[in-house]
Design an enzyme around this catalytic site. Structure first.
Site, short mmCIF file in Angstrom:
data_model
loop_
_atom_site.label_atom_id
_atom_site.label_comp_id
_atom_site.label_asym_id
_atom_site.label_seq_id
_atom_site.Cartn_x
_atom_site.Cartn_y
_atom_site.Cartn_z
CG HIS A 51 -5.55 -2.66 1.18
ND1 HIS A 51 -4.90 -2.45 -0.02
CD2 HIS A 51 -4.97 -1.79 2.05
CE1 HIS A 51 -3.99 -1.51 0.13
NE2 HIS A 51 -4.00 -1.09 1.39
CG ASP A 96 -7.20 -3.24 -2.16
OD1 ASP A 96 -7.76 -2.27 -1.60
OD2 ASP A 96 -5.99 -3.50 -2.05
CB SER A 112 -0.96 -0.07 1.19
OG SER A 112 -1.98 0.88 1.07
#
Lengths: 282, 282
Positions: B260, B227, B151
């Site tokens: 995620h 995600d 991320s």
């Protein structure tokens, strides 16, 4: 009456699904959360389940996030069921001083008989009966069960298997409290949950139960030699002596330099899952 | 001056050692903590290191506890270096409103030029230079480096490798912020750390850097299709387009149904470590 499980969250994990559910527990008299990993194989057939019992201060999430068990469980086709470590919620009694080793997060997987704990702290019945019935009614999980755990949950795994012959195919533990009647954590918990009469403690102590165990389950224990709780609280030699006296099989492995943390568990979780897979396949 | 690392904690893990250290960072002007996994092989020889950069709100501990990376790193003989995600401590500026996506825990691995952030937020320099120098001076770790992250840390990995040709052998990312100049998280961070002039943002944007990258590193990206941040924040198609336009190699894998979370990372961390091991062995 036990409420049907309500999905809290779910994520793909190693081709399977790691989820959390909430349900109303009749046995515990409160809402409970549990985690469930379903391996890929559960998409088209029923699979056996390994029940993981966590240690003091844990919830259902510690094992799920830190042990790295899903990879091997996915390969072996085993579901992982992870209950919380105690009842929680409004009205559930806690340690009067809020200590970490009694009350919330520290149910010791027994059925309390003393107030105010008897009302909610019935983890023994919850883990061995209510939760498996719920799991097997609502998910593609058959009646083949293994049980394992860590520390207080290692005590829980041993006692749960020993108290319910025929319900589990195998049992294993990481750094279990083997003889809670004779260690400070256990003495505090048993006094609080069961009262002063030590005769009433014996049905919740692995070393006492092993004396008259009617069943000979495969029993595997890993213990780190650098575990800060080894001598005063865990006492694997007491379990070894009880097994020897009773002629009960035990594989006890002392892991040089390992401590009480999830790094220890992660290092050897694959061994435990393969041990359970062999028993579950028989 | 950079202080020598002081041991905070250590545990045996997969035959190696998982430790945390504290040191005084000259670049960041504060005390910093990092985690270090040394594989068994480091007991008698120097090993290469993979630097893991975590995402928003993380510290050095999330990856260490949740990714399950040590098992494979132990096998492959790779050290894992995990810095914190931002400077912290007394006097380190935070988001004025305490938001999670800027300030503490959200350093974006860049060197801020705007006050009050310029004083401490120099994560770019810290991660690419000060920390590796410290690591290679004090531990059995040689100069072979890989970098990867998740991320915000995926952004950090891409940018760190692209800005420092010759310093890394390989780079990979899980769900990276590929084009921070064109997503809300990045626009907020870059405005706060670098000011309004978007020309000054380009040296910290992977898509912009790839246009003129002098080096062609092996580049691997995994992205979950479920995600929640995929379309608005992460935009892997922007990276794909930039790589195609520049003729830069990219392996982008869309993982069906994954979100995620660290369950996504854990599911594919082995692939990333084996990818890095190949490059580190060359």
């Amino acid at each position: 009456m036990t409420g049907a499980p309500q999905l809290v969250s779910a994520a793909c994990c190693f081709g399977g699904t790691q989820a959390r559910y909430r349900h109303s527990s009749a046995v515990l008299g409160c809402e409970m959360v549990f985690s469930l990993f379903l391996p890929p194989r559960a998409a088209d057939q029923s699979v056996p389940a390994a029940y993981w019992l966590s240690g003091l201060t844990c919830t259902d999430e510690n094992f799920v996030q830190k042990a790295g068990a899903q990879r091997v469980a996915a390969e072996l086709g085993i579901a992982l069921v992870v209950p919380d470590t105690s009842p929680r919620g409004p009205g559930v009694a806690d340690d009067p001083e809020g200590a970490y080793d009694f009350g919330l997060g520290a149910g010791f997987y027994l059925d309390a008989s003393r107030e105010p704990f008897a009302r909610h702290y019935r983890m023994g019945d919850y883990v061995a009966a209510e939760l498996p019935a719920l799991i097997e009614a609502h998910f593609p999980i058959d009646g083949r069960r293994a049980v394992f755990g860590h520390s207080m949950g290692g005590h829980g795994a041993l006692v749960t298997a020993l108290r319910h012959p025929g319900r589990y195919r195998s049992v294993s533990a990481f750094a279990p409290i083997t003889n809670p009647m004779a260690c400070p954590w256990g003495e505090k918990a048993f006094t609080g949950y069961l009262g002063e009469d030590r005769a009433l403690w014996r049905p919740w102590d692995a070393c006492a139960l092993i004396e008259s165990a009617p069943e000979r389950l495969p029993l595997l224990v890993d213990q780190g030699t650098a575990d800060a709780f080894l001598e005063t609280q865990l006492r694997p030699r007491a379990l070894e002596a009880a097994c020897r006296a009773a002629g009960h099989p035990l594989t006890l492995r002392l892991r040089q330099g390992y401590d009480h943390s999830y790094f220890f568990i992660a290092s050897f979780i694959e061994d435990h899952l393969r041990f359970h897979a062999r028993a579950l396949a028989e």
